[in-house]
Design a protein around this motif. Sequence first.
Motif, PDB file in Angstrom:
ATOM      1  N   LEU A  33       0.830  -1.204   0.000  1.00  0.00           N
ATOM      2  CA  LEU A  33       0.000   0.000   0.000  1.00  0.00           C
ATOM      3  C   LEU A  33       0.869   1.261   0.000  1.00  0.00           C
ATOM      4  CD1 LEU A  33      -2.746  -1.046   2.593  1.00  0.00           C
ATOM      5  CD2 LEU A  33      -3.057  -0.740   0.134  1.00  0.00           C
ATOM      6  N   LEU A  34       1.936   1.237   0.782  1.00  0.00           N
ATOM      7  CA  LEU A  34       2.806   2.405   0.864  1.00  0.00           C
ATOM      8  C   LEU A  34       3.577   2.626  -0.433  1.00  0.00           C
ATOM      9  CD1 LEU A  34       4.135   1.984   4.514  1.00  0.00           C
ATOM     10  CD2 LEU A  34       2.475   3.657   3.683  1.00  0.00           C
ATOM     11  N   ARG A  35       3.941   1.541  -1.101  1.00  0.00           N
ATOM     12  CA  ARG A  35       4.631   1.697  -2.381  1.00  0.00           C
ATOM     13  C   ARG A  35       3.707   2.363  -3.401  1.00  0.00           C
ATOM     14  NH1 ARG A  35       7.248  -3.344  -5.654  1.00  0.00           N
ATOM     15  NH2 ARG A  35       5.049  -3.910  -5.835  1.00  0.00           N
ATOM     16  N   VAL A  36       2.452   1.951  -3.423  1.00  0.00           N
ATOM     17  CA  VAL A  36       1.473   2.573  -4.323  1.00  0.00           C
ATOM     18  C   VAL A  36       1.294   4.041  -3.956  1.00  0.00           C
ATOM     19  CG1 VAL A  36      -0.958   2.584  -5.011  1.00  0.00           C
ATOM     20  CG2 VAL A  36       0.273   0.407  -4.790  1.00  0.00           C
ATOM     21  N   ARG A  37       1.265   4.296  -2.654  1.00  0.00           N
ATOM     22  CA  ARG A  37       1.097   5.679  -2.197  1.00  0.00           C
ATOM     23  C   ARG A  37       2.282   6.533  -2.641  1.00  0.00           C
ATOM     24  NH1 ARG A  37       0.101   7.605   4.068  1.00  0.00           N
ATOM     25  NH2 ARG A  37       0.080   9.843   3.669  1.00  0.00           N
ATOM     26  N   MET A  38       3.489   5.972  -2.620  1.00  0.00           N
ATOM     27  CA  MET A  38       4.671   6.720  -3.068  1.00  0.00           C
ATOM     28  C   MET A  38       4.571   7.054  -4.547  1.00  0.00           C
ATOM     29  SD  MET A  38       6.513   7.395  -0.474  1.00  0.00           S
ATOM     30  CE  MET A  38       4.889   7.548   0.305  1.00  0.00           C
ATOM     31  N   ASP A  39       4.036   6.119  -5.328  1.00  0.00           N
ATOM     32  CA  ASP A  39       3.848   6.388  -6.759  1.00  0.00           C
ATOM     33  C   ASP A  39       2.902   7.573  -6.957  1.00  0.00           C
ATOM     34  OD1 ASP A  39       5.529   4.333  -7.518  1.00  0.00           O
ATOM     35  OD2 ASP A  39       3.905   2.867  -7.698  1.00  0.00           O
ATOM     36  N   THR A  40       1.815   7.583  -6.166  1.00  0.00           N
ATOM     37  CA  THR A  40       0.828   8.656  -6.265  1.00  0.00           C
ATOM     38  C   THR A  40       1.426   9.991  -5.830  1.00  0.00           C
ATOM     39  OG1 THR A  40      -0.947   7.081  -5.812  1.00  0.00           O
ATOM     40  CG2 THR A  40      -1.454   9.424  -5.531  1.00  0.00           C
ATOM     41  N   VAL A  41       2.137   9.986  -4.706  1.00  0.00           N
ATOM     42  CA  VAL A  41       2.737  11.217  -4.189  1.00  0.00           C
ATOM     43  C   VAL A  41       3.782  11.749  -5.162  1.00  0.00           C
ATOM     44  CG1 VAL A  41       4.169  12.189  -2.339  1.00  0.00           C
ATOM     45  CG2 VAL A  41       2.293  10.648  -1.770  1.00  0.00           C
ATOM     46  N   SER A  42       4.599  10.845  -5.734  1.00  0.00           N
ATOM     47  CA  SER A  42       5.633  11.255  -6.688  1.00  0.00           C
ATOM     48  C   SER A  42       4.998  11.859  -7.935  1.00  0.00           C
ATOM     49  CB  SER A  42       6.500  10.052  -7.074  1.00  0.00           C
ATOM     50  OG  SER A  42       7.185   9.554  -5.961  1.00  0.00           O
TER      51      SER A  42
END
Length: 603
Positions: free
Chosen positions: A572-581
């Motif tokens: 979930l956090l990896r996906v969130r990093m993609d979104t934030v980036s």
Amino acid sequence: MISDHTEKERSKLVDLQTAANQIRQACENAQSYGLGRPFFFLVGAGISNPPIPLASSIESDCKSIASTYNRVNGPIKGQPIETYSHWFQTALPHAVLRQRYLRELIEGKSISPANFRLAHLLLDRKIANLIVTTNFDDFLSRALLLFGDQPIVCDHPLTVERIDPEKQHDIQIVHVHGTYWFYDCANLYDEIRDRAKSSKSTTSTMAFLLDNILLKRSPIVVGYSGWEGDVVMTALERRLQRPLPYNLYWFCFKRSAFELLPDWLKFHAQVYFVVPQQEPGESGEAESPSAGKIRDSSNNDINEPVLSAKDVFDELNRTFELEPPSLTRDPLDFFARQLRHSLLSDIKGESEDDIYSIKSVIERVERARDIISQVSKENLSQLKVEGAGESQLEAVRDYVRRSQYHEAIFEAKSINIFDLKTSQLKDLLHTTLSALTSLHDTSADVVEGYNLVVAINDLLSKTDISDPDLSSDIEKARVQIAEGLLSLGNRFSKIGEHQKAITIYDQVGAHFGDSTEPAMRSRVAKSLLNKGSRLADLERYKEAREVFSDVLEHFGRSKDRALIDLTNRAELLRVRMDTVSRNAKEKTMAPKKARQSNKRTTA
């Protein structure tokens, strides 16, 4: 606008050091005027946990037991004392079953550190010699006996006459709900309420005894959450109708525990509460869902600070500058004196029927004491290195006994660990870990202390581990060190020192990344997740994504439940990093797109 109610609450809160200092002042003043002791200790389950589970854990266990007998109906009322009582009685409907259950929980368990600390505080009677407890265990009595002091114990209304609040020397312990030894201990809601009742026909009641104790003494409350309706709270409510000679100090495990207490207690002019202090940087504000901040995944990362019973007793130990117990200063001399005092007659001319040859045992102990003393004096030059190491090691132990943990770590750092024997290394490792786990700051001492225990553990791991006990000790220490490093990293995170936190988390992976045990693997995974979270806080989203990917790569195939939960969070956090980036990139590109659009419009 802050309400008057909130202002009154805040005015009743004092920090740990202030409370300990005020308690010392009252005790010294009473002593200088030849008055009785101003305080008694009122203690609850918090001083025996661990190893004894708290009421919430017992309630959960009782639900499981009840379900095996198809007893699943919950209580009608929802107060904590009522739900606990319901499930305890539903699971164990007979008094003797409840007593056996409690006995299995308590008997044979190691004495908790907080009970040892409390016993130490009682030895010289500087603060108090009287303890009232809601606990069923005998940890405090056992700790006192180990230190060479015999307490007077009252554990039933018919034994209340054993207790005399005016006595200033004897240590007296009152178990208001009984002990685990007997099935008439009060553990259900109605039983607890019955203990709180007064009687017109007899003074042999716990209620009368508490009224008598509270007449001239004020309680120092530790590890007790305050169940309304029990004998303690009803006695306190009666007593607080009139002024107290000394302030009442209530030490709360959590700030939320203070907020749950009744108003008649919280807003009394002479009742002061000590709650865990918020660390620098803790605002208590909720994080924005769009922010890069991510909550730590370690079990150590609690949303609310805590103040343990051991923390409280440690501060009192330091404030009153207590000497270590005789048992720890010179154990052979201590045991020799105890044996002589307990087992041999001191009356001249009286014959001794020493059928177990106890006298010879004492003589052997005293001979061993004298030999050790003589060897230390005569052979110190030959044993210079070993003697110096042992002397420094004893200094570390002595600081820990006095609750002077920073001093203990400072002394430990001065020891050359390569000069120590394996047994001394083990001792230094465990003693330093005791100091480190008792500290909750981010000082250089703590950081260097963890560097030291890591080095000791690595050195022990390289020795010939043919001893299974040594191997077990090393493994337990590894878990403690990893857990401690996680906690230290989280403390750095809370004060915004994210880069320092990352450095600490990296140590967990560097030293324990090759572990195969599930418990250690989960700690390594937590350290990686927390490292990624801190990188995100620093807006280093690409690096954070790589760390979360590492968690999935290394632990994604595990079937361990804890690791599965952690890897799911990493995904979930990896996906969130993609979104934030992506959002950050779009934000950066927005001005450029606007300029291009303006050029096209102008053209």
